[in-house]
Enzyme design. Sequence first.
Site, mmCIF file in Angstrom:
data_model
loop_
_atom_site.group_PDB
_atom_site.id
_atom_site.type_symbol
_atom_site.label_atom_id
_atom_site.label_comp_id
_atom_site.label_asym_id
_atom_site.label_seq_id
_atom_site.Cartn_x
_atom_site.Cartn_y
_atom_site.Cartn_z
ATOM 1 N N GLY A 14 0.840 -1.206 0.000
ATOM 2 C CA GLY A 14 0.000 0.000 0.000
ATOM 3 C C GLY A 14 0.872 1.252 0.000
ATOM 4 N N ARG A 28 19.246 10.784 -3.832
ATOM 5 C CA ARG A 28 20.247 11.847 -3.641
ATOM 6 C C ARG A 28 21.426 11.373 -2.794
ATOM 7 N NH1 ARG A 28 16.865 17.319 -4.271
ATOM 8 N NH2 ARG A 28 16.422 16.915 -6.477
ATOM 9 N N ARG A 75 0.916 -5.023 -5.235
ATOM 10 C CA ARG A 75 1.045 -6.204 -4.364
ATOM 11 C C ARG A 75 1.203 -7.376 -5.325
ATOM 12 N NH1 ARG A 75 -0.815 -4.082 0.648
ATOM 13 N NH2 ARG A 75 -2.517 -2.595 0.465
ATOM 14 N N ASP A 106 4.982 -4.926 5.803
ATOM 15 C CA ASP A 106 5.281 -6.288 6.214
ATOM 16 C C ASP A 106 5.584 -7.226 5.032
ATOM 17 O OD1 ASP A 106 4.963 -8.400 8.292
ATOM 18 O OD2 ASP A 106 3.305 -8.968 6.983
ATOM 19 N N THR A 129 4.258 2.273 5.700
ATOM 20 C CA THR A 129 2.864 1.819 5.718
ATOM 21 C C THR A 129 2.095 2.670 6.715
ATOM 22 O OG1 THR A 129 1.345 0.077 6.443
ATOM 23 C CG2 THR A 129 3.576 -0.098 7.264
ATOM 24 N N ASP A 131 -0.277 1.785 8.363
ATOM 25 C CA ASP A 131 -0.713 0.928 9.481
ATOM 26 C C ASP A 131 0.238 0.974 10.681
ATOM 27 O OD1 ASP A 131 -2.743 0.223 7.824
ATOM 28 O OD2 ASP A 131 -2.107 -1.843 7.513
ATOM 29 N N ASP A 133 2.614 -0.982 11.552
ATOM 30 C CA ASP A 133 2.577 -2.272 12.240
ATOM 31 C C ASP A 133 3.836 -3.113 12.036
ATOM 32 O OD1 ASP A 133 2.101 -2.720 9.597
ATOM 33 O OD2 ASP A 133 0.388 -4.038 9.878
ATOM 34 N N ARG A 175 -6.126 -3.305 8.954
ATOM 35 C CA ARG A 175 -6.659 -4.672 8.837
ATOM 36 C C ARG A 175 -6.320 -5.504 10.054
ATOM 37 N NH1 ARG A 175 -4.847 -6.001 2.919
ATOM 38 N NH2 ARG A 175 -2.931 -5.273 3.866
ATOM 39 N N LYS A 217 -23.295 14.112 27.955
ATOM 40 C CA LYS A 217 -22.873 14.097 26.547
ATOM 41 C C LYS A 217 -24.119 13.993 25.667
ATOM 42 C CE LYS A 217 -18.266 12.181 27.100
ATOM 43 N NZ LYS A 217 -17.167 11.480 26.465
ATOM 44 N N ARG A 250 -24.980 7.380 12.729
ATOM 45 C CA ARG A 250 -24.496 7.429 11.352
ATOM 46 C C ARG A 250 -23.137 6.715 11.295
ATOM 47 N NH1 ARG A 250 -28.909 8.868 10.780
ATOM 48 N NH2 ARG A 250 -29.759 10.607 9.550
ATOM 49 N N ARG A 259 -4.810 7.247 2.832
ATOM 50 C CA ARG A 259 -3.539 6.894 2.204
ATOM 51 C C ARG A 259 -2.959 8.036 1.381
ATOM 52 N NH1 ARG A 259 -4.012 1.024 0.977
ATOM 53 N NH2 ARG A 259 -3.363 1.456 -1.134
HETATM 54 O O1 F6P Z 1 -1.631 -1.723 4.507
HETATM 55 C C1 F6P Z 1 -2.169 -0.479 4.292
HETATM 56 C C2 F6P Z 1 -3.641 -0.548 4.051
HETATM 57 O O2 F6P Z 1 -4.108 0.756 3.785
HETATM 58 C C3 F6P Z 1 -4.473 -1.187 5.162
HETATM 59 O O3 F6P Z 1 -4.740 -0.315 6.233
HETATM 60 C C4 F6P Z 1 -5.711 -1.586 4.431
HETATM 61 O O4 F6P Z 1 -6.361 -2.635 5.076
HETATM 62 C C5 F6P Z 1 -5.169 -2.019 3.093
HETATM 63 O O5 F6P Z 1 -3.927 -1.354 2.929
HETATM 64 C C6 F6P Z 1 -6.051 -1.738 1.915
HETATM 65 O O6 F6P Z 1 -5.446 -2.268 0.787
HETATM 66 P P1 F6P Z 1 -5.887 -1.980 -0.705
HETATM 67 O O7 F6P Z 1 -5.517 -0.559 -1.020
HETATM 68 O O8 F6P Z 1 -5.129 -2.948 -1.506
HETATM 69 O O9 F6P Z 1 -7.365 -2.149 -0.738
#
Ligand code: F6P
Length: 326
Positions: A14, A28, A75, A106, A129, A131, A133, A175, A217, A250, A259
């Site tokens: 991603g 550079r 990917r 990852d 990333t 994420d 992670d 995810r 609230k 909602r 992203r």
């Molecule tokens: O790994 C980054 C990420 O944005 C995750 O948070 C998300 O689950 C996934 O990629 C979405 O992937 P794609 O853009 O392939 O749908």
Amino acid sequence: MGKIKRIAVFTSGGDAPGMNACIRAVVRTAIFNKLKVFGIYRGYEGMIDGDIIPMESKSVGNIIQRGGTILKTARSEEFLTQKGRAKAYKNLKRFGIEGVVAIGGDGTCKGANIFSREHGIPFIGIPGTIDNDLAGTDFCIGYDTAINTVVEAVDKIRDTAASHNRLFFVEVMGRDAGFIALRSGIASGAEAILVPETKTYIPELIAKLQNGIRANKTSGIIIVAEGDDGGGAYKVAQKVKEKFNYFDTRVVVLGHIQRGGSPTAMDRVRASRMGHEAVQALIEGRKNEMVGIVKGQITFTPFENATKHHIEINQELLNLAEVLSI
Ligand code: F6P
């Protein structure tokens, strides 16, 4: 072994804001050190297809502020096969590439690890990333921008939530990891934050909302990580509504907006530091490690230790969110 002379850089998985700043730093730093540097398009896919171009200092001009990745990303299924990786190796050999900088998450680190063990070309990974992670770094490129994007969106949602006395379930990316949810939830003052790392109990969530009502609230924000075991924002909202109908509710799914966008200064600086260090590492003969930043300092972690399953969510931040959301 003589000094390395030709390296390549690519982005994979991603995309994440700050990847361009990182590519710029790699290119550079390489040129500064008199190395020839190549860009590989579309990650491992481009490596398999031989989609490789020489890069100059000018190729990375005017990109530090841009989201996405000028090298594009993918990917790759084919790279998971030995045959695919053999094709990729042939292309790297054809261009005389002796070291590679891989920017991604990852899957990117796992791919780099397998490939370099199979074919002996040194790789240095850079965590990119939203994420956040990967183990071996406190922050991945793109994470800071993504949480700022979420916070900006939730601030806006709060205006309308408060005006209508509504409860909003806001789904954020992640995810397998709740890092985006946790930090953006704290920064936006969410009433509750649901993450994949902890079990979601609907009765507990309802009790929390009821406490909020007792504390006067009149509206609320629940941040739900997409990978939460409750099943995402729509499902959680439905389950809550079945048992507790006090608020008009909602659902907002922020999706890929997280992203994109111009990287924050923080992401640009981290990306620049790690890009620079990755090239230095290849020059020094390091291989099969991921650069990271831990407590502000540059670190290196072997690829096999950098995968997401080693990393735990910050319990202190979870507790903080719990206390401040009463
Ligand atoms: O790994 C980054 C990420 O944005 C995750 O948070 C998300 O689950 C996934 O990629 C979405 O992937 P794609 O853009 O392939 O749908």
